[in-house]
Design a protein around this motif. Structure first.
Motif, PDB file in Angstrom:
ATOM      1  N   PHE A 112     -12.239  -7.499 -12.492  1.00  0.00           N
ATOM      2  CA  PHE A 112     -12.193  -6.491 -11.431  1.00  0.00           C
ATOM      3  C   PHE A 112     -13.609  -5.934 -11.269  1.00  0.00           C
ATOM      4  O   PHE A 112     -13.939  -4.860 -11.768  1.00  0.00           O
ATOM      5  CB  PHE A 112     -11.174  -5.399 -11.762  1.00  0.00           C
ATOM      6  CG  PHE A 112      -9.759  -5.833 -11.555  1.00  0.00           C
ATOM      7  CD1 PHE A 112      -9.151  -5.736 -10.317  1.00  0.00           C
ATOM      8  CD2 PHE A 112      -9.039  -6.390 -12.603  1.00  0.00           C
ATOM      9  CE1 PHE A 112      -7.849  -6.166 -10.119  1.00  0.00           C
ATOM     10  CE2 PHE A 112      -7.730  -6.821 -12.415  1.00  0.00           C
ATOM     11  CZ  PHE A 112      -7.128  -6.713 -11.166  1.00  0.00           C
ATOM     12  N   LEU A 113     -14.419  -6.684 -10.561  1.00  0.00           N
ATOM     13  CA  LEU A 113     -15.829  -6.336 -10.440  1.00  0.00           C
ATOM     14  C   LEU A 113     -16.051  -5.220  -9.421  1.00  0.00           C
ATOM     15  O   LEU A 113     -17.000  -4.443  -9.543  1.00  0.00           O
ATOM     16  CB  LEU A 113     -16.635  -7.577 -10.040  1.00  0.00           C
ATOM     17  CG  LEU A 113     -16.432  -8.821 -10.925  1.00  0.00           C
ATOM     18  CD1 LEU A 113     -17.365  -9.932 -10.488  1.00  0.00           C
ATOM     19  CD2 LEU A 113     -16.637  -8.495 -12.394  1.00  0.00           C
ATOM     20  N   LEU A 114     -15.176  -5.151  -8.419  1.00  0.00           N
ATOM     21  CA  LEU A 114     -15.277  -4.157  -7.364  1.00  0.00           C
ATOM     22  C   LEU A 114     -14.049  -3.245  -7.394  1.00  0.00           C
ATOM     23  O   LEU A 114     -12.997  -3.640  -7.900  1.00  0.00           O
ATOM     24  CB  LEU A 114     -15.391  -4.847  -6.006  1.00  0.00           C
ATOM     25  CG  LEU A 114     -16.575  -5.817  -5.857  1.00  0.00           C
ATOM     26  CD1 LEU A 114     -16.545  -6.482  -4.495  1.00  0.00           C
ATOM     27  CD2 LEU A 114     -17.905  -5.084  -6.060  1.00  0.00           C
ATOM     28  N   PRO A 115     -14.150  -2.037  -6.834  1.00  0.00           N
ATOM     29  CA  PRO A 115     -13.047  -1.073  -6.931  1.00  0.00           C
ATOM     30  C   PRO A 115     -11.900  -1.365  -5.956  1.00  0.00           C
ATOM     31  O   PRO A 115     -11.618  -0.598  -5.039  1.00  0.00           O
ATOM     32  CB  PRO A 115     -13.727   0.265  -6.626  1.00  0.00           C
ATOM     33  CG  PRO A 115     -14.876  -0.098  -5.754  1.00  0.00           C
ATOM     34  CD  PRO A 115     -15.354  -1.430  -6.237  1.00  0.00           C
ATOM     35  N   THR A 116     -11.233  -2.478  -6.170  1.00  0.00           N
ATOM     36  CA  THR A 116     -10.075  -2.855  -5.371  1.00  0.00           C
ATOM     37  C   THR A 116      -9.124  -3.686  -6.217  1.00  0.00           C
ATOM     38  O   THR A 116      -9.570  -4.456  -7.076  1.00  0.00           O
ATOM     39  CB  THR A 116     -10.481  -3.654  -4.113  1.00  0.00           C
ATOM     40  OG1 THR A 116      -9.305  -4.031  -3.399  1.00  0.00           O
ATOM     41  CG2 THR A 116     -11.284  -4.897  -4.472  1.00  0.00           C
ATOM     42  N   ASP A 117      -7.823  -3.525  -5.965  1.00  0.00           N
ATOM     43  CA  ASP A 117      -6.845  -4.408  -6.602  1.00  0.00           C
ATOM     44  C   ASP A 117      -6.390  -5.506  -5.643  1.00  0.00           C
ATOM     45  O   ASP A 117      -5.499  -6.282  -5.966  1.00  0.00           O
ATOM     46  CB  ASP A 117      -5.638  -3.611  -7.119  1.00  0.00           C
ATOM     47  CG  ASP A 117      -4.906  -2.858  -6.017  1.00  0.00           C
ATOM     48  OD1 ASP A 117      -5.205  -3.064  -4.821  1.00  0.00           O
ATOM     49  OD2 ASP A 117      -4.021  -2.047  -6.352  1.00  0.00           O
ATOM     50  N   TYR A 118      -6.993  -5.540  -4.448  1.00  0.00           N
ATOM     51  CA  TYR A 118      -6.762  -6.585  -3.435  1.00  0.00           C
ATOM     52  C   TYR A 118      -5.375  -6.520  -2.801  1.00  0.00           C
ATOM     53  O   TYR A 118      -5.002  -7.427  -2.054  1.00  0.00           O
ATOM     54  CB  TYR A 118      -7.033  -7.983  -4.005  1.00  0.00           C
ATOM     55  CG  TYR A 118      -8.503  -8.211  -4.274  1.00  0.00           C
ATOM     56  CD1 TYR A 118      -9.350  -8.665  -3.281  1.00  0.00           C
ATOM     57  CD2 TYR A 118      -9.051  -7.921  -5.519  1.00  0.00           C
ATOM     58  CE1 TYR A 118     -10.704  -8.851  -3.512  1.00  0.00           C
ATOM     59  CE2 TYR A 118     -10.408  -8.100  -5.768  1.00  0.00           C
ATOM     60  CZ  TYR A 118     -11.222  -8.569  -4.751  1.00  0.00           C
ATOM     61  OH  TYR A 118     -12.566  -8.743  -4.988  1.00  0.00           O
ATOM     62  N   GLN A 119      -4.628  -5.451  -3.031  1.00  0.00           N
ATOM     63  CA  GLN A 119      -3.357  -5.316  -2.337  1.00  0.00           C
ATOM     64  C   GLN A 119      -3.573  -4.959  -0.873  1.00  0.00           C
ATOM     65  O   GLN A 119      -2.851  -5.429   0.009  1.00  0.00           O
ATOM     66  CB  GLN A 119      -2.485  -4.265  -3.024  1.00  0.00           C
ATOM     67  CG  GLN A 119      -2.073  -4.683  -4.431  1.00  0.00           C
ATOM     68  CD  GLN A 119      -0.944  -3.821  -4.971  1.00  0.00           C
ATOM     69  OE1 GLN A 119       0.007  -3.545  -4.274  1.00  0.00           O
ATOM     70  NE2 GLN A 119      -1.055  -3.431  -6.226  1.00  0.00           N
ATOM     71  N   ASN A 120      -4.554  -4.111  -0.634  1.00  0.00           N
ATOM     72  CA  ASN A 120      -4.943  -3.755   0.729  1.00  0.00           C
ATOM     73  C   ASN A 120      -6.377  -4.225   0.926  1.00  0.00           C
ATOM     74  O   ASN A 120      -7.287  -3.747   0.250  1.00  0.00           O
ATOM     75  CB  ASN A 120      -4.823  -2.239   0.912  1.00  0.00           C
ATOM     76  CG  ASN A 120      -5.166  -1.775   2.317  1.00  0.00           C
ATOM     77  OD1 ASN A 120      -5.951  -2.412   3.023  1.00  0.00           O
ATOM     78  ND2 ASN A 120      -4.602  -0.652   2.721  1.00  0.00           N
TER      79      ASN A 120
END
Length: 518
Positions: free
Chosen positions: A14-22
């Motif tokens: 998780f390199l960026l602050p997103t869980d990729y749900q949105n």
């Protein structure tokens, strides 16, 4: 003089602050990019010559970005991924169990392109008994102080990984290796730190056992029996821990880069002896992402988002799970779909699965890559296991032992599986067996019904069970599973399986409930 350790672990790609749900939401309260900002701020606060930065592994697997990076088959992408970790400025790192998920070639490239030394004391070449990766230790100098750093991972990796992912390797006890190297290194340094991709089998303060002592986690044994260790930098369990016990500072910083663990060691300028230690966890949500990390993976992230939106299949009806916790207890169409798929691939009699994500929502009619990875984020493989009916019953009884019923009749999970860390990925349900469990009865004696196609499960009869390799190899403290019972392992991951199964023909999702807890 102050010496400061800043420690991360289990960032899981998780390199960026997103869980990729949105796909437009980059405000998640975690990420390596936020970790990097914390570390740089603390270095500025204390001075870089007072700070040592470490990481305890599980970096290559877990996020959609990590899955996409592996899926391209292009090591230039893995290089960019690795460069994000290099941008943080680690002084030493060790490996985690999930870093082995994509095979030794992939892992070796990652190790070779890390700027920080990989410290590895217990993953050995099976022929020579020397570390297969990295080096046994490193000595870092800060303000005239010598800091020795050892690195180990859980010895339990061969119980979870396919044989080809650990071919030629020998995994030995973390405790045994630290006991050996601590005696060698401690006389050479002023402070001895251990990075451990592993956690605690007993409560570090009370000593009360928190799980079976099978070797996966040896932290308590290390803490209490190896006094040479001053600073203990742990991971693997995704726990948030920070305390000083047995004259040792110990920390564990959670999951996905939600926190950075900090240990501050006060040292007498004249004698170079430790006079005090304190610990804390710094939540990363309060820090903006580090542009240096963001820049490294901006292109990878853009391609990941496009990849995630690719439709891979279409269903006649949705296969939803409205709530992960409720679905575990009451059943859900999405759980049945996983079970149906596992049976289709293995031709087994019975299937077992857990709900792998707390945010799982199942599938709508159009199924994308994003849907698959968010509902089943682990790089598992599917196995078929040969069991007697009696052994199968023991396994299902164990799963029923996760639950309790209060005086008002409400069913929930016992604290053992939700505190101090949520571990409900260990709770399996079974299909198409019909079973019922009376939660008022003692654990191990709860099943009041267990049938398959209308016939009772027979103790001496052989049954074939479809289950993921993590469980089949012993993960989750279940009884009866062992490697010698595995009949086959499918050479596909769950993304590949979903893609193939959902497009092979007309898929009718079973919506019936086949189990009941009361």
């Amino acid at each position: 003089m102050k010496l400061v350790f800043l420690h991360s672990s289990d960032t899981h790609g998780f390199l960026l602050p997103t869980d990729y749900q949105n796909k437009t939401d980059y405000n998640a309260p975690f990420s390596l990019s936020r970790v990097s900002s914390v570390i740089k701020a603390e270095k500025k606060k204390y001075g870089a010559d007072h700070v040592v930065v470490t990481d305890a592994g599980d970096c290559l697997q877990g996020s959609p970005l990590a899955s996409y990076t592996h899926s391209t088959g292009n090591y230039d992408d893995l290089y960019k991924f690795t460069e994000a970790y290099n941008a943080v400025g680690y002084d030493a790192r060790c490996l985690g169990n999930h870093d082995f998920n994509f095979g030794l070639d992939y892992l070796s490239f990652y190790v070779d392109h890390n700027d920080a030394p990989i410290i590895n004391d217990n993953v050995l070449d099976a022929n020579t008994d020397v570390p297969f990766f990295g080096r046994e230790y490193t000595i870092v100098e800060r303000n005239g102080l010598k800091i020795g750093i050892l690195g180990i991972t859980t010895q339990y990796i061969p119980h979870w990984e396919p044989k080809e992912n650990v071919a030629g390797l020998k995994f030995v006890s973390a405790f045994d290796r630290i006991k050996h190297y601590a005696k060698i290194l401690r006389p050479k340094v002023d402070v001895l730190a251990v990075m451990y991709h592993g956690g605690f089998e007993s409560d570090p303060e009370t000593g009360k056992a928190t799980e079976p002592h099978r070797g996966e986690n040896e932290g308590y044994k290390i803490l209490t029996e190896i006094p040479e260790v001053d600073v203990f930098l742990t991971g693997h369990q995704h726990r948030r821990l920070n305390l000083v016990a047995k004259n040792t500072a110990l920390v564990q910083p959670g999951y996905r880069g939600e926190a950075v663990a900090e240990v501050v060691v006060d040292i007498d300028d004249q004698t170079k002896k430790i006079t005090n230690m304190s610990t804390k966890l710094i939540d990363t949500k309060d820090y903006d992402p580090d542009p240096a990390v963001v820049e490294k993976v901006a292109d990878l992230d853009k391609r990941t988002q496009a990849w995630l939106d690719q439709p891979i299949a279409y269903l006649d009806k949705p296969a939803r799970i409205e709530n992960a916790m409720k679905g575990r207890i009451e059943g859900a169409p999405f759980i049945n779909l996983i079970q149906q798929m596992q049976l289709w691939f293995t031709k087994a009699d019975v299937s077992a699965t857990a709900v792998m994500s707390e945010t799982a929502k199942g599938f709508d009619k159009t199924v994308t890559m994003r849907d698959v990875l968010l509902n089943y984020p682990y790089a598992n493989q599917l196995c078929r296991v040969k069991l007697t009916g009696k052994q199968l019953r023991h396994i299902i009884e164990h799963s029923a032992g996760f639950l309790k019923k209060d005086k008002d009749g409400k069913i929930s999970f016992i604290d053992r599986w939700i505190k101090p860390k949520l571990m409900l990925y260990h709770f399996d349900v079974f299909y198409p067996v019909e079973y019922e469990a009376d939660l008022s009865k003692p654990v191990g004696e709860r099943l009041t019904k267990l049938t398959l196609h209308g016939k009772p499960i027979e103790d001496d009869k052989i049954y074939h069970l479809a289950v993921n390799n993590y469980r089949a190899m012993g993960g989750g403290f279940y009884p009866e599973y062992s490697m010698d019972k595995i009949e086959m392992t499918l050479d596909k991951d769950y993304v590949q399986m979903f893609s193939e199964y959902l497009t092979h023909g007309d898929v009718q999702v079973d919506t019936k409930k086949n189990y009941k807890f009361y």
